[in-house]
Scaffold this motif. Structure first.
Motif, PDB file in Angstrom:
ATOM      1  N   UNK A   1     -11.145  -4.588  10.111  1.00  0.00           N
ATOM      2  CA  UNK A   1     -10.391  -3.372   9.790  1.00  0.00           C
ATOM      3  C   UNK A   1      -9.387  -3.628   8.662  1.00  0.00           C
ATOM      4  N   UNK A   2      -8.740  -4.783   8.706  1.00  0.00           N
ATOM      5  CA  UNK A   2      -7.777  -5.124   7.662  1.00  0.00           C
ATOM      6  C   UNK A   2      -8.475  -5.244   6.314  1.00  0.00           C
ATOM      7  N   UNK A   3      -9.616  -5.929   6.280  1.00  0.00           N
ATOM      8  CA  UNK A   3     -10.371  -6.103   5.031  1.00  0.00           C
ATOM      9  C   UNK A   3     -10.894  -4.762   4.528  1.00  0.00           C
ATOM     10  N   UNK A   4     -11.405  -3.938   5.444  1.00  0.00           N
ATOM     11  CA  UNK A   4     -11.916  -2.618   5.059  1.00  0.00           C
ATOM     12  C   UNK A   4     -10.820  -1.722   4.497  1.00  0.00           C
ATOM     13  N   UNK A   5      -9.591  -1.917   4.949  1.00  0.00           N
ATOM     14  CA  UNK A   5      -8.473  -1.087   4.515  1.00  0.00           C
ATOM     15  C   UNK A   5      -7.729  -1.622   3.299  1.00  0.00           C
ATOM     16  N   UNK A   6      -8.279  -2.655   2.661  1.00  0.00           N
ATOM     17  CA  UNK A   6      -7.605  -3.275   1.514  1.00  0.00           C
ATOM     18  C   UNK A   6      -7.316  -2.227   0.443  1.00  0.00           C
ATOM     19  N   UNK A   7      -6.204  -2.329  -0.236  1.00  0.00           N
ATOM     20  CA  UNK A   7      -5.226  -3.418  -0.225  1.00  0.00           C
ATOM     21  C   UNK A   7      -4.310  -3.374   1.003  1.00  0.00           C
ATOM     22  N   UNK A   8      -4.147  -4.532   1.618  1.00  0.00           N
ATOM     23  CA  UNK A   8      -3.316  -4.682   2.819  1.00  0.00           C
ATOM     24  C   UNK A   8      -2.542  -5.998   2.736  1.00  0.00           C
ATOM     25  N   UNK A   9      -1.384  -6.015   3.360  1.00  0.00           N
ATOM     26  CA  UNK A   9      -0.567  -7.226   3.409  1.00  0.00           C
ATOM     27  C   UNK A   9      -1.132  -8.176   4.457  1.00  0.00           C
ATOM     28  N   UNK A  10      -1.360  -9.435   4.033  1.00  0.00           N
ATOM     29  CA  UNK A  10      -1.830 -10.449   4.970  1.00  0.00           C
ATOM     30  C   UNK A  10      -0.658 -11.153   5.643  1.00  0.00           C
ATOM     31  N   UNK A  11       0.298 -11.600   4.838  1.00  0.00           N
ATOM     32  CA  UNK A  11       1.478 -12.283   5.372  1.00  0.00           C
ATOM     33  C   UNK A  11       2.670 -11.940   4.498  1.00  0.00           C
ATOM     34  N   UNK A  12       3.833 -11.845   5.140  1.00  0.00           N
ATOM     35  CA  UNK A  12       5.072 -11.550   4.434  1.00  0.00           C
ATOM     36  C   UNK A  12       6.050 -12.696   4.601  1.00  0.00           C
ATOM     37  N   UNK A  13       6.938 -12.834   3.629  1.00  0.00           N
ATOM     38  CA  UNK A  13       8.033 -13.808   3.678  1.00  0.00           C
ATOM     39  C   UNK A  13       7.554 -15.232   3.952  1.00  0.00           C
ATOM     40  N   UNK A  14       6.582 -15.679   3.159  1.00  0.00           N
ATOM     41  CA  UNK A  14       6.077 -17.048   3.292  1.00  0.00           C
ATOM     42  C   UNK A  14       6.498 -17.860   2.077  1.00  0.00           C
ATOM     43  N   UNK A  15       6.593 -19.164   2.267  1.00  0.00           N
ATOM     44  CA  UNK A  15       6.948 -20.081   1.188  1.00  0.00           C
ATOM     45  C   UNK A  15       5.868 -20.061   0.115  1.00  0.00           C
TER      46      UNK A  15
END
Length: 126
Positions: free
Chosen positions: A91-105
């Motif tokens: 579902x996440x891939x189908x809905x791209x563009x989508x955030x995978x991860x936030x606030x990462x180094x």
């Protein structure tokens, strides 16, 4: 410090993105017939504001832009990165563009981006 006009210009420059700063440098080069190399030599003496701004960014958001041609590989990569189930990853891939991860180094963001790119997807770091 400087007069009000210069202070306002500096505040405007601080608020610009890297792409906007690049466009500004090109416009200044064209308008005044100078080289960015000459400006770069003067910048360290003036405090190097542009270099300091780049260093301040320590947290990134990784955004999946598209799955590309290898959708199944990208779904598996997303599943491994996020820990989501297969359906949620799809579902996440189908809905791209989508955030995978936030606030990462930076290192983790680059690692995630490389995994998605290896799988055939497109990512963006913000």
């Amino acid at each position: 410090m400087a007069n009000e006009k210069i202070t306002q210009i500096l505040e405007d420059v601080k608020a610009m993105t890297v792409l906007e700063l690049n466009e500004l440098v090109k416009a200044i080069e064209e308008e005044f017939g100078v080289s960015a190399a000459a400006v770069a030599v003067a910048a360290p003496a003036a405090g190097g504001a542009a270099g300091g701004q780049e260093e301040e960014k320590s947290e990134y958001t990784v955004i999946l832009k598209s799955a590309g041609a290898s959708k199944i590989k990208v779904i598996k990569a997303v599943q491994a990165i996020t820990g989501l189930g297969l359906k949620d990853s799809k579902d996440l891939v189908d809905g791209a563009p989508k955030t995978l991860k936030e606030n990462v180094e930076k290192a983790e963001a680059d690692e995630i981006a490389n995994k998605i790119k290896e799988a055939g997807g497109e990512v963006e770091l913000k």
